[in-house]
Design a protein around this motif. Sequence first.
Motif, PDB file in Angstrom:
ATOM      1  N   GLY A 262       1.006  -1.178  -0.157  1.00 40.11           N
ATOM      2  CA  GLY A 262      -0.002  -0.041   0.050  1.00 40.11           C
ATOM      3  C   GLY A 262       0.952   1.169   0.013  1.00 40.11           C
ATOM      4  N   GLN A 263       0.108   2.256   0.226  1.00 35.22           N
ATOM      5  CA  GLN A 263       0.767   3.596   0.154  1.00 35.22           C
ATOM      6  C   GLN A 263       0.415   4.467   1.206  1.00 35.22           C
ATOM      7  N   SER A 264       1.308   5.177   1.985  1.00 41.33           N
ATOM      8  CA  SER A 264       1.045   6.353   3.222  1.00 41.33           C
ATOM      9  C   SER A 264       1.065   7.787   2.351  1.00 41.33           C
ATOM     10  N   PHE A 265       0.166   8.479   3.089  1.00 45.30           N
ATOM     11  CA  PHE A 265       0.289  10.058   2.584  1.00 45.30           C
ATOM     12  C   PHE A 265      -0.376  10.553   3.800  1.00 45.30           C
TER      13      PHE A 265
ATOM     14  N   THR B 284      -1.699  11.141   9.122  1.00 44.92           N
ATOM     15  CA  THR B 284      -1.044  10.217   7.943  1.00 44.92           C
ATOM     16  C   THR B 284      -2.113   8.858   7.793  1.00 44.92           C
ATOM     17  N   VAL B 285      -2.400   8.683   6.424  1.00 45.28           N
ATOM     18  CA  VAL B 285      -3.285   7.718   6.032  1.00 45.28           C
ATOM     19  C   VAL B 285      -2.493   6.675   5.381  1.00 45.28           C
ATOM     20  N   HIS B 286      -2.647   5.511   5.698  1.00 46.02           N
ATOM     21  CA  HIS B 286      -2.178   4.044   5.056  1.00 46.02           C
ATOM     22  C   HIS B 286      -3.116   3.305   4.598  1.00 46.02           C
ATOM     23  N   ILE B 287      -3.150   3.182   3.050  1.00 42.10           N
ATOM     24  CA  ILE B 287      -4.217   2.524   2.232  1.00 42.10           C
ATOM     25  C   ILE B 287      -3.420   1.298   1.618  1.00 42.10           C
TER      26      ILE B 287
END
Length: 72
Positions: free
Chosen positions: A28-31, A51-54
């Motif tokens: 996944g990706q964190s932004f 911070t969101v990690h999808i």
Amino acid sequence: MILSGVVLGGFIGMLSEKVSFLSWLSYGQSFGLSNPVTLDLGVMALTFGITVHISIASIIGVVIAIIIYRKL
């Protein structure tokens, strides 16, 4: 319902990280804000940060939550 799907999917993705044939679920990706922003007003200081990690497992969890919600 969707929030529970995100949390449960993220938990499953975190657990499957160490299993070789399920490790793709944790991809996944964190932004977001890597460093929190602080606003000092003299009397109080406010700190903002998110911070969101999808991950793939989170997306699958959301889809399952939507399907279950529509069935109810």
